[in-house]
Structure formats: structure tokens, C-alpha cells
Enzyme design. Structure first.
Site, PDB file in Angstrom:
ATOM      1  N   ASP A  85     -11.669  13.666 -36.435  1.00 30.69           N
ATOM      2  CA  ASP A  85     -10.288  13.180 -36.425  1.00 30.69           C
ATOM      3  C   ASP A  85     -10.220  11.661 -36.376  1.00 30.69           C
ATOM      4  O   ASP A  85      -9.396  11.034 -37.055  1.00 30.69           O
ATOM      5  CB  ASP A  85      -9.486  13.804 -35.286  1.00 30.69           C
ATOM      6  CG  ASP A  85     -10.066  13.542 -33.904  1.00 30.69           C
ATOM      7  OD1 ASP A  85     -11.255  13.177 -33.812  1.00 30.69           O
ATOM      8  OD2 ASP A  85      -9.338  13.723 -32.913  1.00 30.69           O
ATOM      9  N   GLU A 114     -11.302   8.574 -31.620  1.00 32.91           N
ATOM     10  CA  GLU A 114      -9.932   9.105 -31.663  1.00 32.91           C
ATOM     11  C   GLU A 114      -8.935   8.014 -31.301  1.00 32.91           C
ATOM     12  O   GLU A 114      -7.946   7.785 -32.009  1.00 32.91           O
ATOM     13  CB  GLU A 114      -9.793  10.273 -30.692  1.00 32.91           C
ATOM     14  CG  GLU A 114      -8.375  10.719 -30.427  1.00 32.91           C
ATOM     15  CD  GLU A 114      -8.228  11.367 -29.059  1.00 32.91           C
ATOM     16  OE1 GLU A 114      -7.856  10.666 -28.100  1.00 32.91           O
ATOM     17  OE2 GLU A 114      -8.511  12.566 -28.952  1.00 32.91           O
TER      18      GLU A 114
END
Length: 425
Positions: free
Chosen positions: A169, A105
Site C-alpha cells: 500500500d 504507509e
């Protein structure tokens, strides 16, 4: 006289050489800086707003200055790899294990930020971040990034032993950053950014998307056939504008299906669970064909079904697609969210708390920048929020003692957006 003339001639020659070297140096600097280096002053959708209590130049300066602060705090190099960089995320010691240094991330954020800023040194940073990503692939597919890295006893950075699968993500942000890099610097150099983007996008589609449902999964560890984790999603992973950029880059119309499904899931939660607030839960699960907030302790903790540390990013992430493309499918929800948070806080950003139920009850007190800064982006959609966005900007740019990697990295990206300097590849 002849000697003097000779000295003058030599001086002219030396001056010419120095001037030529300087010109070449300047040219190289221009070549290193991106074609769309910060600031860009992107024209967002008509009717959207930015803070008007300071000039564009002042906003640009605030972003540029904070970028330098952010780099000095979080952009690091492995001790044994002078051609690599990573984003240090454990500055407050919150992460487990204690020797953790970064996660995908953080890495995706770092790659997007350096590609957007694209100053004379940023290509070096971006390429170093890219090399780190390539060295820390997921055990399931090396084109994806293992979700966490730690420092071993010798000081070497390795993937977390026994836990080297991916988080969606981070991979999507890395892919998006490579598309930005292709636009900034081209793909004819040492790293073919566009080919690398397409490679990771193929891996994301194969491993992190439930293709039968066009649903974004939590990571490459979630099996499509798993009735729980194979059919659930993190609300902050529904990166609407990313999906459109992925479709444009690859020509794969499955990304359009992913976009449409993401909007449908978002709308379903709004319609059925958060009509009064517009808030999203950290995690979304599917049950009997319907999408709903996860139960407590679904994956990370007691607030998995609330508006908490994951979903705090959704006002920023969802609004970005409207700003850049004009897609209005989430606009009613964003407007409801803005109206609710203004009323809930009496128009004072200092009253924004660090977590709510979807009905609007506080579940965690605190006034973290992680929760404030994203609301600054969603405020952009309506001119009635002018005073509110001005106040949000003033609060966001303040330095807070409890701001950590997450708060400061979200802060920087939202400042780039709100100052009018984010663009799609």
C-alpha cells in the site's frame, strides 16, 4: 532644485526596483504552488452528497486548518538531512521497536496529501519526502520503499535492520502521489515525477502483483509460488482508483486486469461472507480457488479475518473510485455498509466501535476516528444519508485525546475527499 530632482529620480528608480522584486517574488510563489492547488471543488458523480450543515468555504477552511495542525505534528526532518522530510508515525509509542519513526504507509499518505494540497511550500515538502523514500529502498528492489524506518543510537534514520522489505500500500500511494505531482508541478524540474512514477509502477507490477492471477500481494516478500502469502491480499490494498490511474499513466493493460480482479475479490467476500453488513476483513486468503477472510493470527493478530484496523479504511478507499469514475461495481456493497452501520449505531456516530466481525458483532470497543472518518466517505453515495453524513463530519472534526498519527492522517484525507477536493491524476 537639481539635488532635490535627483533625489526624487533616485526614489522613483528604487521604488521601481522594489516593485519588480515583489512581482518576481509573487511570480515565483505562483510557480511553486501547484496548477491544481487546494481547493479544487471536484465534481463527483451525480447524486452524491457532501455535508450541507456548513458552507463550502467553511469545509475548505476546516481542511486547510487541520492540514496545518497535521504538518506541525507529523511532518519531520532527519537531523542530518535538511533536504528530506518524513511522516512521524510513532507519536503514541505504539509501534515496535520503540525507536521506530515511520513506515512506508505513512510516507505514501504524506506524499499524497502534500501533492493534493500543493500550496506554496508543499513542493518543498513533497520533494523532501521523495528524497527520503529514495534513500530508504527495499532490499528486494530499491525502487520500492522499505516498510519501516528506525532511529539508530547515533540518531540516524535507517531501515529496520533485517526487515527491509516492502508493504504494497505504501508503494502504491507513493506512485499515485508522483502522478499527482506531475499534474501539479510538471516533470521538467530537478525531479522527473512522471518517470519516477513509472519506475516504481514497474517495480510494483514485478514484485507486488501476482501477475498470473492479477492479485495484489502484501509486499515484495511474498513469493507467487507461496500457496499462502503469494495468493493473499490486504483488503485495504485494493486501491481501485489507483489502478485506473496507473493504467492511464503507463498504458499497461495489466492494471485493468488488476482492477477487475480487485472488484471480483471484493464482490466475492460481500456475496459469500458479509451480505448483511458489507464489511471487509483485514486480510483475504485464497483456498481452493475461492476468496475468504483469513484465520486469526494470519499475519498481524486475532482480528485478521475481521473488520479491524486495516480494513477500517475500505469505506473510504473503495468509495473514491465511484466518486471519481462512476464505477458502480462496489456500489451495492457500499450502500449495504451504510445502511448497516446506521442501524447498528441508531444513527449516532458515537456508537461506532473499533472493530466488528463480518456479521456485525463488536470485537473491539472504542470510538476511534480511524473507524468513523471512512464511513463519512461511504455515506456520500446516497442522498438518504444526508443527516448521517452531517453528523459524521461533526464527529470527525472533533479533537479526540486518543487520536494518533493513523487516526489524524486518515481523518485529513477523508476530510479532503468529503469536502469535494480530491481528484485523480
Amino acid at each position: 532644485m537639481k539635488k532635490r530632482s535627483l533625489l526624487i529620480a533616485m526614489g522613483v528608480i528604487i521604488f521601481g526596483i522594489i516593485a519588480s522584486i515583489a512581482l518576481v517574488s509573487q511570480t515565483k510563489k505562483k510557480e511553486i504552488a501547484g496548477k491544481r492547488a487546494f481547493p479544487q471543488h471536484t465534481v463527483y458523480q451525480a447524486g452524491t452528497i457532501k455535508p450541507d450543515n456548513l458552507s463550502q468555504e467553511e469545509m475548505d477552511a476546516a481542511v486547510a486548518n487541520f492540514y496545518e495542525t497535521w504538518k506541525s505534528e507529523y511532518l519531520k526532518q532527519p537531523a542530518d538531512k535538511n533536504d528530506q522530510f518524513y511522516i512521524f508515525y510513532n507519536d503514541k509509542g505504539y509501534a515496535e521497536p520503540k525507536n521506530a519513526v515511520t513506515v512506508s504507509e505513512a510516507h505514501g499518505y504524506g506524499m499524497m496529501i502534500t501533492a493534493i494540497m500543493a500550496g506554496s511550500q508543499d513542493k518543498q515538502y513533497f520533494d523532501g519526502l521523495y528524497r527520503f523514500y529514495k534513500e530508504h529502498g527495499s532490499d528486494n528492489d530499491p525502487s520500492l520503499m522499505a516498510w519501516q524506518q528506525v532511529k539508530d543510537e547515533s540518531g540516524k534514520i535507517i531501515n529496520t535492520p533485517g526487515d527491509a522489505d516492502s508493504a504494497t500500500d505504501g508503494d502504491m500511494d507513493i506512485a499515485y502521489s508522483l502522478l499527482l505531482a506531475d499534474r501539479q508541478w510538471g516533470s521538467e524540474g530537478e525531479i522527473d515525477y512522471l518517470a519516477s512514477a513509472k519506475n516504481i509502477l514497474d517495480a510494483i507490477m514485478s514484485n507486488e502483483i501476482n501477475r498470473s492471477q492479477s492479485l495484489v500481494k502484501l509486499g515484495d516478500w511474498a513469493d507467487d509460488k507461496d500457496d499462502v502469502y503469494g495468493q493473499s491480499a490486504r483488503s485495504s490494498d485494493l486501491l481501485l482508483n489507483h489502478f485506473k490511474s496507473f493504467e492511464a499513466a503507463t498504458g499497461n493493460d495489466e492494471w485493468k486486469d488488476v482492477t477487475d480482479k480487485a472488484y471480483a475479490v471484493i464482490h466475492s467476500i460481500f456475496e459469500e461472507k458479509s451480505g448483511n453488513t458489507g464489511l471487509m476483513p483485514d486480510f483475504i486468503v485464497q483456498s481452493k480457488g475461492e476468496y475468504q477472510p483469513a484465520e486469526a493470527d494470519f499475519l498481524e493478530g486475532e482480528n485478521d479475518g475481521n473488520y479491524s484496523w486495516n480494513s477500517s479504511r475500505t469505506p473510504w478507499r473503495y468509495t473514491l473510485d465511484f466518486l471519481l469514475t462512476g464505477d458502480e461495481r462496489a456500489l451495492p456493497q457500499l450502500k449495504r455498509m451504510n445502511a448497516w452501520i446506521k442501524a447498528e449505531t441508531d444513527g449516532n456516530p458515537e456508537n461506532i466501535q473499533s472493530g466488528y466481525t463480518l456479521s456485525g458483532k463488536t470485537v473491539e470497543e472504542g470510538n476511534s476516528t480511524s473507524f468513523i472518518a471512512p464511513f463519512m466517505v461511504s455515506a456520500m453515495v446516497d442522498s438518504s444519508n444526508q443527516q448521517w453524513i452531517n453528523m459524521l463530519w461533526n464527529r470527525t472534526i472533533q479533537e479526540q485525546d486518543d487520536d494518533d498519527y493513523f487516526a489524524k492522517t486518515v481523518k485529513l484525507q477523508t476530510m479532503i475527499v468529503v469536502s469535494g477536493n480530491w481528484w485523480a491524476p
